[in-house]
Design a protein around this motif. Structure first.
Motif, PDB file in Angstrom:
ATOM      1  N   UNK A 181     -17.992  50.168 -50.872  1.00 24.07           N
ATOM      2  CA  UNK A 181     -19.357  49.653 -50.731  1.00 24.07           C
ATOM      3  C   UNK A 181     -20.368  50.519 -51.486  1.00 24.07           C
ATOM      4  N   UNK A 182     -21.459  49.888 -51.857  1.00 16.22           N
ATOM      5  CA  UNK A 182     -22.551  50.594 -52.513  1.00 16.22           C
ATOM      6  C   UNK A 182     -23.838  50.316 -51.755  1.00 16.22           C
ATOM      7  N   UNK A 183     -24.726  51.305 -51.764  1.00 16.88           N
ATOM      8  CA  UNK A 183     -26.029  51.138 -51.133  1.00 16.88           C
ATOM      9  C   UNK A 183     -27.093  51.611 -52.110  1.00 16.88           C
ATOM     10  N   UNK A 184     -28.290  51.096 -51.921  1.00 15.67           N
ATOM     11  CA  UNK A 184     -29.434  51.553 -52.706  1.00 15.67           C
ATOM     12  C   UNK A 184     -30.240  52.511 -51.844  1.00 15.67           C
ATOM     13  N   UNK A 185     -30.534  53.685 -52.404  1.00 17.14           N
ATOM     14  CA  UNK A 185     -31.372  54.661 -51.709  1.00 17.14           C
ATOM     15  C   UNK A 185     -32.550  54.991 -52.609  1.00 17.14           C
ATOM     16  N   UNK A 213     -25.585  54.091 -54.874  1.00 17.87           N
ATOM     17  CA  UNK A 213     -24.571  55.084 -54.534  1.00 17.87           C
ATOM     18  C   UNK A 213     -23.403  54.407 -53.826  1.00 17.87           C
ATOM     19  N   UNK A 214     -22.201  54.869 -54.143  1.00 16.53           N
ATOM     20  CA  UNK A 214     -20.995  54.364 -53.490  1.00 16.53           C
ATOM     21  C   UNK A 214     -20.684  55.248 -52.282  1.00 16.53           C
ATOM     22  N   UNK A 215     -20.075  54.637 -51.291  1.00 14.80           N
ATOM     23  CA  UNK A 215     -19.678  55.398 -50.101  1.00 14.80           C
ATOM     24  C   UNK A 215     -18.453  54.735 -49.483  1.00 14.80           C
ATOM     25  N   UNK A 216     -17.885  55.396 -48.498  1.00 15.36           N
ATOM     26  CA  UNK A 216     -16.737  54.834 -47.802  1.00 15.36           C
ATOM     27  C   UNK A 216     -17.196  53.679 -46.909  1.00 15.36           C
ATOM     28  N   UNK A 217     -16.272  52.770 -46.662  1.00 16.72           N
ATOM     29  CA  UNK A 217     -16.558  51.631 -45.787  1.00 16.72           C
ATOM     30  C   UNK A 217     -17.036  52.128 -44.419  1.00 16.72           C
ATOM     31  N   UNK A 218     -18.121  51.533 -43.950  1.00 19.65           N
ATOM     32  CA  UNK A 218     -18.669  51.888 -42.647  1.00 19.65           C
ATOM     33  C   UNK A 218     -19.655  53.044 -42.694  1.00 19.65           C
ATOM     34  N   UNK A 219     -19.834  53.679 -43.843  1.00 24.02           N
ATOM     35  CA  UNK A 219     -20.718  54.831 -43.965  1.00 24.02           C
ATOM     36  C   UNK A 219     -22.066  54.477 -44.604  1.00 24.02           C
TER      37      UNK A 219
END
Length: 125
Positions: free
Chosen positions: A2-6, A15-21
């Motif tokens: 997964x990726x999120x925008x910060x 940014x990429x992160x582990x699933x659920x994080x």
């Protein structure tokens, strides 16, 4: 992954992160951005790179202080654990002494009872 925008200092980063994080990463970024914004308020506009480095150092300083406090607390726990073990050993010893004295008192009372039984007149009926 997964990726999120910060957002840090007004700029968006993917940014990429582990699933659920995802929420955890967003929270960390928000916390870091708070440091950046506080520094910007304290020192003014000094350039993105310098501001980011200063915020990073401030965060690492907080981490070092937290680690120092954790180490002190671990030492306190160790001291208290040892003290607790010593108290427990002392209590165990006292319980043993009490049990021995109680047993001795019971034997003495049984002896007194035997003497009284032998000395008492037998009722005749």
């Amino acid at each position: 992954m997964p990726e999120v925008n910060v957002e840090i200092n007004g700029r968006k980063y993917r940014m990429a992160c582990e699933e659920g994080q995802q929420q955890h990463l967003i929270g960390l970024a928000e916390r870091f951005n708070t440091h950046v914004e506080q520094l910007k308020g304290a020192v003014g506009e000094i350039g993105d790179n310098r501001l980011t480095v200063m915020a990073g150092i401030a965060v690492v300083d907080e981490l070092a202080e937290a680690e120092r406090k954790i180490k002190a607390l671990e030492n306190d726990v160790l001291v208290l654990t040892r003290a607790g073990q010593e108290v427990a050993a002392e209590i165990e010893s006292l319980e043993g002494q009490f049990a021995a004295r109680l047993s001795e008192a019971a034997r003495t009372l049984e002896g007194v009872a035997s003497v009284l039984d032998e000395a008492a007149p037998v009722p005749q009926g």
